[in-house]
Motif scaffolding. Sequence first.
Motif, short mmCIF file in Angstrom:
data_model
loop_
_atom_site.label_atom_id
_atom_site.label_comp_id
_atom_site.label_asym_id
_atom_site.label_seq_id
_atom_site.Cartn_x
_atom_site.Cartn_y
_atom_site.Cartn_z
N LEU A 25 -35.05 46.95 -52.18
CA LEU A 25 -33.84 46.57 -51.45
C LEU A 25 -34.13 45.29 -50.66
O LEU A 25 -35.01 45.30 -49.78
N ASN A 26 -33.43 44.23 -50.99
CA ASN A 26 -33.66 42.93 -50.34
C ASN A 26 -35.15 42.57 -50.31
O ASN A 26 -35.67 42.11 -49.29
N GLY A 27 -35.80 42.85 -51.42
CA GLY A 27 -37.20 42.46 -51.57
C GLY A 27 -38.21 43.46 -51.04
O GLY A 27 -39.41 43.26 -51.21
N GLU A 28 -37.72 44.55 -50.40
CA GLU A 28 -38.65 45.53 -49.83
C GLU A 28 -38.56 46.85 -50.57
O GLU A 28 -37.46 47.29 -50.93
N GLU A 68 -29.73 43.79 -54.06
CA GLU A 68 -29.62 42.76 -53.03
C GLU A 68 -28.31 42.97 -52.27
O GLU A 68 -27.25 43.16 -52.89
N VAL A 69 -28.41 42.96 -50.95
CA VAL A 69 -27.21 43.03 -50.11
C VAL A 69 -27.21 41.78 -49.24
O VAL A 69 -28.14 41.55 -48.46
N LEU A 94 -21.95 35.30 -55.43
CA LEU A 94 -22.07 36.36 -54.42
C LEU A 94 -21.19 36.04 -53.21
O LEU A 94 -20.54 36.94 -52.66
N ARG A 102 -29.79 37.36 -47.36
CA ARG A 102 -29.99 38.80 -47.34
C ARG A 102 -29.67 39.37 -45.96
O ARG A 102 -30.02 38.76 -44.94
N ARG A 157 -38.04 50.66 -50.88
CA ARG A 157 -37.37 51.65 -50.02
C ARG A 157 -37.20 52.94 -50.80
O ARG A 157 -37.01 52.92 -52.02
N LEU A 214 -27.07 52.56 -44.89
CA LEU A 214 -27.59 51.37 -44.20
C LEU A 214 -26.70 50.95 -43.04
O LEU A 214 -26.99 49.97 -42.35
N ASP A 215 -25.59 51.68 -42.85
CA ASP A 215 -24.64 51.36 -41.79
C ASP A 215 -24.07 49.94 -41.98
O ASP A 215 -23.97 49.16 -41.03
N GLU A 235 -25.65 43.00 -55.28
CA GLU A 235 -26.13 42.79 -56.64
C GLU A 235 -27.01 43.98 -57.02
O GLU A 235 -27.86 44.40 -56.22
#
Lengths: 68, 259
Positions: free
Chosen positions: A7-10, A60-61, B89, B48, A12, A27-28, A37
């Motif tokens: 998630l966003n590169g991490e 990706e958010v 996006l 991000r 989870r 994730l609120d 994505e």
Amino acid sequence: MALQITLNGEPRTFEAPLTVATLLVALDMTAERVAVERNRRIIRRAEHAATDVVDGDVIEVVHFVGGG
Amino acid sequence: MNDTPLRIGGLELSSRLIVGTGKYATMAQADAAIRASGTRMVTVALRRVNLTDRSEGSLFDLLQRGGYHVLPNTAGCYTVDDAVRTAMLAREIGLGSLCKVEVIGDPKTLFPDPIGTLEASRVLVNEGFTVLPYCTDDPVLCQRLRDVGCAAVMPLAAPIGSGLGIRNPTNLRIIREQITEVPLIVDAGVGTASDAAVAMELGFDGVLMNTAIAGAADPIGMATAMRLGVEAGRLAFLSGRIPRRLYASASSPLDGLLA
């Protein structure tokens, strides 16, 4: 059952089952303010609830931040 | 001031100043400065969401409260693919289909990659975006960007954030002479209000800036100065300045002098 996503590169961990919609709730995050994505494909807001997030997904958010 | 609105794509803007939303100390300061600038269009970046620190104030609220047209950029992108992905996006967030195309070619100068900029602009025009590319002050490149259907062309005055002002006014004049079908915006490098005025006096349709306002000691004061600078330059352009001449031309009558 736990599922591992990036998630966003991490890395989870979340409990299955998970959709894009329930991920944003966990994730609120407000769906109206972000774009998502999944595995390099944009998931439109109307598809959030019907789109499963599964083990190994890369999510990706993104949102708007200050910029020029 | 008796002027037509700035028309970009299908939009009509009552202000010819476009401002960025980056580099402000606080969201409240950004809000006040952007209001003081009188702008109707602001640029934003796409990043991000920070998963660990959610304390950042909401830019989204600022945008909605102000009712601004939102111009997402593709800042930080070095390839056509990254720029197109970022624009897609940004459109998905749902605040319109404007895109400030930035394809950077060099990290030190942040000069755009002209070839990548042209290609990304072509792709995004075909995807239905209203495209405003940030580009070098190359007259041929600017024509090519017009030809692929950009809604405006935005050559730089100087490197982003440099505050050097308009480094190549003669190129900008040539670009202005050659491109009349779409608006021309000076984007990046402006340092102070006189730079903005000069851009408008060159006949440009607008000016886009961020650091010059956000980095000033008093951003709200500078935003006001920039608003006035753009208005002054625009009015001077419309009013037709006198030609430059090498020798004096007396302002007082030569007749009736005391003998």
